[in-house]
Write a protein that holds these residues in place. Structure first.
Motif, PDB file in Angstrom:
ATOM      1  N   ARG A 252      37.567  87.733  50.711  1.00  6.75           N
ATOM      2  CA  ARG A 252      36.951  88.612  49.700  1.00  6.75           C
ATOM      3  C   ARG A 252      36.356  89.856  50.349  1.00  6.75           C
ATOM      4  NH1 ARG A 252      35.757  83.476  47.727  1.00  6.75           N
ATOM      5  NH2 ARG A 252      33.725  83.411  48.750  1.00  6.75           N
ATOM      6  N   GLY A 253      35.811  89.710  51.537  1.00  8.09           N
ATOM      7  CA  GLY A 253      35.273  90.862  52.241  1.00  8.09           C
ATOM      8  C   GLY A 253      36.347  91.862  52.628  1.00  8.09           C
ATOM      9  N   LEU A 254      37.462  91.363  53.115  1.00  5.67           N
ATOM     10  CA  LEU A 254      38.569  92.252  53.471  1.00  5.67           C
ATOM     11  C   LEU A 254      39.124  92.953  52.243  1.00  5.67           C
ATOM     12  CD1 LEU A 254      40.390  89.935  56.046  1.00  5.67           C
ATOM     13  CD2 LEU A 254      38.995  91.959  56.551  1.00  5.67           C
ATOM     14  N   ASP A 255      39.164  92.231  51.126  1.00  7.71           N
ATOM     15  CA  ASP A 255      39.611  92.850  49.875  1.00  7.71           C
ATOM     16  C   ASP A 255      38.664  93.966  49.448  1.00  7.71           C
ATOM     17  OD1 ASP A 255      41.781  91.154  49.742  1.00  7.71           O
ATOM     18  OD2 ASP A 255      40.828  89.734  48.364  1.00  7.71           O
ATOM     19  N   ALA A 256      37.355  93.754  49.661  1.00  7.61           N
ATOM     20  CA  ALA A 256      36.370  94.769  49.290  1.00  7.61           C
ATOM     21  C   ALA A 256      36.535  96.032  50.131  1.00  7.61           C
ATOM     22  CB  ALA A 256      34.956  94.210  49.436  1.00  7.61           C
ATOM     23  N   ILE A 257      36.804  95.851  51.422  1.00  4.03           N
ATOM     24  CA  ILE A 257      37.045  97.029  52.274  1.00  4.03           C
ATOM     25  C   ILE A 257      38.271  97.786  51.781  1.00  4.03           C
ATOM     26  CG2 ILE A 257      37.661  97.801  54.598  1.00  4.03           C
ATOM     27  CD1 ILE A 257      36.087  95.415  55.694  1.00  4.03           C
ATOM     28  N   GLU A 258      39.312  97.039  51.455  1.00  2.00           N
ATOM     29  CA  GLU A 258      40.547  97.655  50.991  1.00  2.00           C
ATOM     30  C   GLU A 258      40.334  98.384  49.666  1.00  2.00           C
ATOM     31  OE1 GLU A 258      44.513  98.799  50.912  1.00  2.00           O
ATOM     32  OE2 GLU A 258      43.392  97.871  52.550  1.00  2.00           O
ATOM     33  N   THR A 264      29.317  97.215  50.946  1.00  2.00           N
ATOM     34  CA  THR A 264      27.997  97.260  50.315  1.00  2.00           C
ATOM     35  C   THR A 264      27.850  96.210  49.231  1.00  2.00           C
ATOM     36  OG1 THR A 264      27.867  99.637  50.766  1.00  2.00           O
ATOM     37  CG2 THR A 264      26.340  98.746  49.136  1.00  2.00           C
ATOM     38  N   THR A 265      28.891  96.001  48.441  1.00  2.00           N
ATOM     39  CA  THR A 265      28.809  95.038  47.340  1.00  2.00           C
ATOM     40  C   THR A 265      28.759  93.593  47.836  1.00  2.00           C
ATOM     41  OG1 THR A 265      31.230  94.975  47.155  1.00  2.00           O
ATOM     42  CG2 THR A 265      30.060  96.569  45.775  1.00  2.00           C
ATOM     43  N   MET A 266      29.131  93.379  49.089  1.00  3.22           N
ATOM     44  CA  MET A 266      29.177  92.025  49.642  1.00  3.22           C
ATOM     45  C   MET A 266      27.903  91.634  50.385  1.00  3.22           C
ATOM     46  SD  MET A 266      32.235  90.851  48.837  1.00  3.22           S
ATOM     47  CE  MET A 266      32.464  89.491  49.972  1.00  3.22           C
TER      48      MET A 266
END
Length: 309
Positions: A252-258, A264-266
């Motif tokens: 989920r973190g890698l998806d957020a970066i992408e 920030t949201t994580m």
């Protein structure tokens, strides 16, 4: 600071005491040494080291590809970071009975409190995959006898895992569990049970402690600790749970970066730096450094000459 204060011998005694306490022991699976420290911090009774996790940690499937050297080395790294007893999955013992004997002594030297050996053919498969095959009763018994005879610390726990339930049914599992207990197993791990009633059936068949495996997405249902205690289980493992949680969060973190170009949201889902430092006991290392290195010599005290006695 550094490694656990409790010795391996102390941890083995603690495991034995826990198994005879009348209450169920909870052993989450550690996927690295840091997670073992977290398990202790959260108040659990012990640490489990899964063969599936060790394989996955190497990027490999759980089909008997890991070696004794790899398992013992990683297990030592995990076990030495916690005062809790640690039990490791030793697959089929990494060979024939003489190999099993060497496995036991190697894992003793690595600081483990106990291990389990299964009755699958060598190499094995993950306990929740289809297509498993088990060895004959004589071979299974020889593995356990070799393990019991080889250990040097009588408190080192030799647990027998049987996968025969998924191959030949519950009656065969009962018969195999009895034979493994008679061979000297200190505990029984009946893999892939189909219901609480099946756990009860195994409980009625043997007198030694029994382990219940609560692995997600497997062939069995997930029961609560209380449900398992109510049917007489002595130990419950959550072998791959922390790894699955960590990898899910990482994805989920890698998806957020992408998606957002930022994490920030994580932030609310992350372990805070302060919590990590507390878990790692940074303060003790700081005190050690200041006590050893950060000092000033008294300028009024001269160094004795070589002629002084």
């Amino acid at each position: 600071m550094l490694y656990a204060k409790a010795s391996a011998a102390d941890k083995r005694v603690a495991l034995r005491a826990g198994l005879s306490s009348g209450r169920i022991l909870r052993y989450p699976g550690a996927f690295n040494p840091l997670s073992a420290k977290l398990i202790q911090q959260k108040g659990f009774e012990g640490v489990y080291i899964s063969g599936a996790v060790l394989s996955a940690d190497l990027g490999l499937p759980d089909i008997g590809l890991t070696t004794l050297t790899e398992v013992a080395g990683r297990s030592q790294q995990i076990a030495r970071m916690t005062d809790l007893p640690a039990i490791v999955d030793a697959d089929t013992g990494f060979g024939e009975p003489m190999n099993v004997a060497r496995t036991i002594q190697t894992l003793e030297d690595a600081g483990l409190a106990g291990m389990h050996i299964e009755d699958q053919i060598n190499p094995k498969r993950c306990g929740h995959l289809d297509g498993k095959q088990v060895v004959d009763t004589d071979t299974a018994i020889k593995r356990i006898r070799a393990a019991v005879d080889a250990r040097r610390d009588p408190n080192f726990l030799v647990m027998a895992r049987t996968d025969i339930r998924a191959v030949d049914g519950l009656d065969a599992a009962v018969t195999r569990a009895k034979a493994l207990q008679d061979a000297g197993a200190d505990a029984i791990f009946p893999e892939a049970m189909g219901s609480l009633a099946e756990f009860e059936t195994i409980r009625a068949a043997v007198s030694v402690p029994i382990l219940a495996n609560m692995t997600e997405f497997g062939k069995g249902e997930l029961y609560t600790v209380q449900q398992l205690e109510d049917v007489g289980m002595n130990l419950v493992i959550f072998p791959v749970s922390l790894l699955r949680l960590a990898m899910g969060s990482a994805a989920r973190g890698l998806d957020a970066i992408e998606s957002h170009g930022s994490l920030t949201t994580m932030l609310p889902e992350m372990q805070h730096r302060a919590d990590l430092y507390k878990l790692l006991d940074y303060s003790s290392y700081s005190q050690f450094d200041s006590g050893i290195f950060d000092f000033t010599l008294n300028p009024h005290i001269s160094t004795p000459s070589s002629t002084q006695v």
